[in-house]
Write an enzyme that holds these catalytic residues in place. Structure first.
Site, PDB file in Angstrom:
ATOM      1  N   TYR A   1      19.264  -5.150  36.055  1.00  0.00           N
ATOM      2  CA  TYR A   1      18.827  -4.303  34.933  1.00  0.00           C
ATOM      3  C   TYR A   1      17.764  -5.038  34.110  1.00  0.00           C
ATOM      4  O   TYR A   1      16.693  -4.498  33.820  1.00  0.00           O
ATOM      5  CB  TYR A   1      20.042  -3.966  34.071  1.00  0.00           C
TER       6      TYR A   1
ATOM      7  N   ASP B   1      15.988  16.293  34.709  1.00  0.00           N
ATOM      8  CA  ASP B   1      16.937  15.260  35.153  1.00  0.00           C
ATOM      9  C   ASP B   1      17.126  15.451  36.648  1.00  0.00           C
ATOM     10  O   ASP B   1      16.751  16.488  37.206  1.00  0.00           O
ATOM     11  CB  ASP B   1      18.275  15.382  34.398  1.00  0.00           C
ATOM     12  N   ILE B   2      17.745  14.478  37.283  1.00  0.00           N
ATOM     13  CA  ILE B   2      18.054  14.591  38.710  1.00  0.00           C
ATOM     14  C   ILE B   2      19.279  15.481  38.936  1.00  0.00           C
ATOM     15  O   ILE B   2      19.542  15.933  40.038  1.00  0.00           O
ATOM     16  CB  ILE B   2      18.268  13.182  39.322  1.00  0.00           C
TER      17      ILE B   2
ATOM     18  N   LYS C   1      13.816  -4.301  33.427  1.00  0.00           N
ATOM     19  CA  LYS C   1      13.334  -4.046  32.060  1.00  0.00           C
ATOM     20  C   LYS C   1      12.154  -4.959  31.715  1.00  0.00           C
ATOM     21  O   LYS C   1      11.184  -4.517  31.108  1.00  0.00           O
ATOM     22  CB  LYS C   1      14.476  -4.192  31.041  1.00  0.00           C
TER      23      LYS C   1
ATOM     24  N   ASP D   1      13.535  14.293  40.166  1.00  0.00           N
ATOM     25  CA  ASP D   1      13.910  12.937  40.569  1.00  0.00           C
ATOM     26  C   ASP D   1      12.652  12.082  40.375  1.00  0.00           C
ATOM     27  O   ASP D   1      11.642  12.300  41.053  1.00  0.00           O
ATOM     28  CB  ASP D   1      14.346  12.962  42.043  1.00  0.00           C
TER      29      ASP D   1
ATOM     30  N   ILE E   1      23.559   1.630  22.154  1.00  0.00           N
ATOM     31  CA  ILE E   1      23.463   2.840  21.339  1.00  0.00           C
ATOM     32  C   ILE E   1      24.844   3.493  21.249  1.00  0.00           C
ATOM     33  O   ILE E   1      25.493   3.731  22.265  1.00  0.00           O
ATOM     34  CB  ILE E   1      22.444   3.843  21.943  1.00  0.00           C
TER      35      ILE E   1
ATOM     36  N   GLY F   1      15.355  12.101  32.605  1.00  0.00           N
ATOM     37  CA  GLY F   1      16.711  11.618  32.308  1.00  0.00           C
ATOM     38  C   GLY F   1      17.287  12.308  31.077  1.00  0.00           C
ATOM     39  O   GLY F   1      18.041  11.710  30.308  1.00  0.00           O
TER      40      GLY F   1
ATOM     41  N   GLY G   1      21.141  12.409  29.867  1.00  0.00           N
ATOM     42  CA  GLY G   1      21.852  11.166  29.583  1.00  0.00           C
ATOM     43  C   GLY G   1      22.246  11.031  28.120  1.00  0.00           C
ATOM     44  O   GLY G   1      22.024  11.937  27.300  1.00  0.00           O
ATOM     45  N   GLN G   2      22.811   9.873  27.794  1.00  0.00           N
ATOM     46  CA  GLN G   2      23.304   9.644  26.431  1.00  0.00           C
ATOM     47  C   GLN G   2      22.182   9.828  25.408  1.00  0.00           C
ATOM     48  O   GLN G   2      22.341  10.525  24.409  1.00  0.00           O
ATOM     49  CB  GLN G   2      23.888   8.223  26.309  1.00  0.00           C
TER      50      GLN G   2
HETATM   51  P1  NAD Z   1      22.094   7.387  30.785  1.00  0.00           P
HETATM   52  O1  NAD Z   1      22.632   6.647  31.954  1.00  0.00           O
HETATM   53  O2  NAD Z   1      23.035   7.994  29.834  1.00  0.00           O
HETATM   54  O3  NAD Z   1      21.113   8.537  31.286  1.00  0.00           O
HETATM   55  C1  NAD Z   1      20.158   8.318  32.298  1.00  0.00           C
HETATM   56  C2  NAD Z   1      19.833   9.683  32.923  1.00  0.00           C
HETATM   57  O4  NAD Z   1      18.914   9.442  33.989  1.00  0.00           O
HETATM   58  C3  NAD Z   1      21.045  10.380  33.527  1.00  0.00           C
HETATM   59  O5  NAD Z   1      21.176  11.692  32.994  1.00  0.00           O
HETATM   60  C4  NAD Z   1      20.768  10.413  35.030  1.00  0.00           C
HETATM   61  O6  NAD Z   1      21.209  11.601  35.670  1.00  0.00           O
HETATM   62  C5  NAD Z   1      19.249  10.322  35.050  1.00  0.00           C
HETATM   63  N1  NAD Z   1      18.730   9.781  36.305  1.00  0.00           N
HETATM   64  C6  NAD Z   1      19.234   8.805  37.081  1.00  0.00           C
HETATM   65  N2  NAD Z   1      18.463   8.629  38.167  1.00  0.00           N
HETATM   66  C7  NAD Z   1      17.434   9.511  38.061  1.00  0.00           C
HETATM   67  C8  NAD Z   1      16.307   9.812  38.857  1.00  0.00           C
HETATM   68  N3  NAD Z   1      16.080   9.185  40.020  1.00  0.00           N
HETATM   69  N4  NAD Z   1      15.448  10.767  38.436  1.00  0.00           N
HETATM   70  C9  NAD Z   1      15.669  11.429  37.262  1.00  0.00           C
HETATM   71  N5  NAD Z   1      16.726  11.205  36.477  1.00  0.00           N
HETATM   72  C10 NAD Z   1      17.599  10.252  36.871  1.00  0.00           C
HETATM   73  O7  NAD Z   1      21.068   6.409  30.035  1.00  0.00           O
HETATM   74  P2  NAD Z   1      20.658   6.397  28.509  1.00  0.00           P
HETATM   75  O8  NAD Z   1      21.666   5.587  27.794  1.00  0.00           O
HETATM   76  O9  NAD Z   1      20.346   7.748  28.030  1.00  0.00           O
HETATM   77  O10 NAD Z   1      19.359   5.471  28.600  1.00  0.00           O
HETATM   78  C11 NAD Z   1      18.046   6.007  28.567  1.00  0.00           C
HETATM   79  C12 NAD Z   1      17.087   4.841  28.575  1.00  0.00           C
HETATM   80  O11 NAD Z   1      17.342   4.002  27.448  1.00  0.00           O
HETATM   81  C13 NAD Z   1      17.187   3.911  29.788  1.00  0.00           C
HETATM   82  O12 NAD Z   1      15.915   3.416  30.116  1.00  0.00           O
HETATM   83  C14 NAD Z   1      18.064   2.776  29.304  1.00  0.00           C
HETATM   84  O13 NAD Z   1      17.830   1.593  30.005  1.00  0.00           O
HETATM   85  C15 NAD Z   1      17.583   2.677  27.872  1.00  0.00           C
HETATM   86  N6  NAD Z   1      18.555   2.014  27.008  1.00  0.00           N
HETATM   87  C16 NAD Z   1      19.735   2.619  26.726  1.00  0.00           C
HETATM   88  C17 NAD Z   1      20.653   1.956  25.914  1.00  0.00           C
HETATM   89  C18 NAD Z   1      21.980   2.573  25.552  1.00  0.00           C
HETATM   90  O14 NAD Z   1      22.817   1.886  24.944  1.00  0.00           O
HETATM   91  N7  NAD Z   1      22.232   3.834  25.889  1.00  0.00           N
HETATM   92  C19 NAD Z   1      20.338   0.701  25.392  1.00  0.00           C
HETATM   93  C20 NAD Z   1      19.134   0.105  25.747  1.00  0.00           C
HETATM   94  C21 NAD Z   1      18.227   0.791  26.534  1.00  0.00           C
HETATM   95  N1  SER Z   2      23.485  -0.229  26.508  1.00  0.00           N
HETATM   96  C1  SER Z   2      22.702  -0.788  27.552  1.00  0.00           C
HETATM   97  C2  SER Z   2      23.572  -1.377  28.610  1.00  0.00           C
HETATM   98  O1  SER Z   2      24.608  -1.892  28.251  1.00  0.00           O
HETATM   99  C3  SER Z   2      21.796  -1.869  27.013  1.00  0.00           C
HETATM  100  O2  SER Z   2      20.571  -1.725  27.597  1.00  0.00           O
HETATM  101  O3  SER Z   2      23.207  -1.331  29.743  1.00  0.00           O
END
Ligand code: NAD
Ligand code: SER
Length: 314
Positions: free
Chosen positions: A139, A34-35, A143, A50, A169, A8, A11-12
């Protein structure tokens, strides 16, 4: 030295964690996946992956001699509520595939959990580290199950699993991927672009937040922490601030006095936010691996506005 795999990675969080891992351990040590295909400016070691494809996960880990996996691939809360079946596949089957491969090849695994792992009957203020977890979103279900699965792989197979319960975040590099806390990023973009923001959560909705540099350093610090000190390996509460939309708006107004916030509540995301804590207690992380965030609300606002002015006004 075995390599570090990031799933992933576009992602963010992944887009900034990958850069930080390269800075910390060297370009040759990090494989981003990433996918989706990356943009043309991607200059790190890269592979398509994936995480629901167990054979491909195993091939990548074996062929690239992976020793540590930062497993970030997931669907976030609002998207997962729209696509619960797919969320189960990505968030649970994907994690299971990663843990199985980690068991087979002796890898350490970092997996983020979330404040979404709590639910409406969790104590909402200064939520303890160990407490009731009965989330009402898909979700949250994934988790909590993920936290337990990571505990199981550590207890049963001695896989070195570790994780943080991230709050929302906030960052300026890559837009968030469809979460309930996304408003706390959007508000800064709209403040710089329009000096006005229409918020999808109502005033007085308190949620924990954290600025990206703390989220990144927390992950790396936990993975480097002395394992003998870790009691809560897979689900450390971590936070930097508890804020509502009006607090973010007031902080922005110190730098953009004309900034206005109005509210047009999205009932789906409001219901998710209302089921999560107002503020969490991260004393276990502070005690067990010296967690200490650097950014409070004011410092985050100044840094976000500076970066976004540069990015959006160029
Ligand atoms: P995001 O949605 O920005 O990025 C997730 C990435 O996963 C994307 O680039 C997407 O293309 C990729 N993805 C989706 N399906 C896939 C698959 N089958 N195989 C491979 N890649 C795949 O998410 P994020 O904000 O970067 O979050 C990363 C982790 O942190 C997650 O587990 C999320 O639950 C956790 N998290 C994030 C936040 C937040 O505020 N950003 C808060 C709490 C927890
Ligand atoms: N930022 C995340 C969401 O809102 C918290 O896990 O899904």
């Amino acid at each position: 030295m075995r390599k570090i795999l990031v799933t992933g990675a576009l992602g963010q969080i992944g887009s900034e964690l990958t850069t930080a891992l390269i800075e910390h351990y060297g370009e040759n040590r990090v494989l981003a996946t990433d996918i989706r295909e990356p943009g043309k400016d991607c200059d790190c070691q890269w592979a398509l992956l994936d995480v629901t494809d167990s054979r491909r996960v195993a091939d990548i880990v074996r062929d690239h001699k992976i020793g540590t996996i930062y497993h970030l691939a997931a669907l976030l809360s609002a998207v997962a509520e729209k696509k619960p079946q797919q969320a189960w596949q990505v968030n649970i089957s994907g994690l299971y595939n990663v843990l199985e491969v980690a068991r087979e090849f002796g890898c350490a695994v970092f997996t983020p959990s979330s404040i979404g792992a709590f639910g409406p009957n969790t104590p909402p203020v200064t939520t303890p580290q160990d407490t009731i977890q009965r989330p009402t979103t898909m979700y949250g279900v994934t988790k909590v199950a993920g936290e337990l699965l990571c505990d199981y792989y550590f207890n049963r197979y001695k896989v070195d699993t570790r994780g943080l319960r991230y709050p929302g975040i906030v960052s300026h590099k890559t837009p968030p991927g469809g979460g309930t806390t996304d408003y706390a990023v959007d508000i800064y973009y709209q403040a710089v672009r329009e000096k006005r923001y229409t918020c999808f959560l109502k005033d007085g909705t308190y949620l924990d937040m954290m600025y990206m540099p703390d989220a990144i350093s927390g992950a790396i610090q936990l993975m480097e922490a002395d394992p003998t000190r870790l009691i809560h390996r897979n689900a450390f509460n971590v936070t930097a601030m508890s804020v509502g939309p009006e607090m973010l708006a007031a902080s922005i107004r110190k730098h953009i006095p004309q900034f206005e916030i109005i509210y047009d509540v999205d009932p789906a995301r409001q219901a998710i936010a209302d089921s999560w804590p107002d503020s969490i207690d991260d004393s276990a992380a502070r005690e067990e691996w010296d967690w200490q965030p650097e950014y409070d609300l004011e410092r985050m606002t100044i840094d976000m506005l500076n970066h976004l002015r540069e990015k959006l006004m160029a």
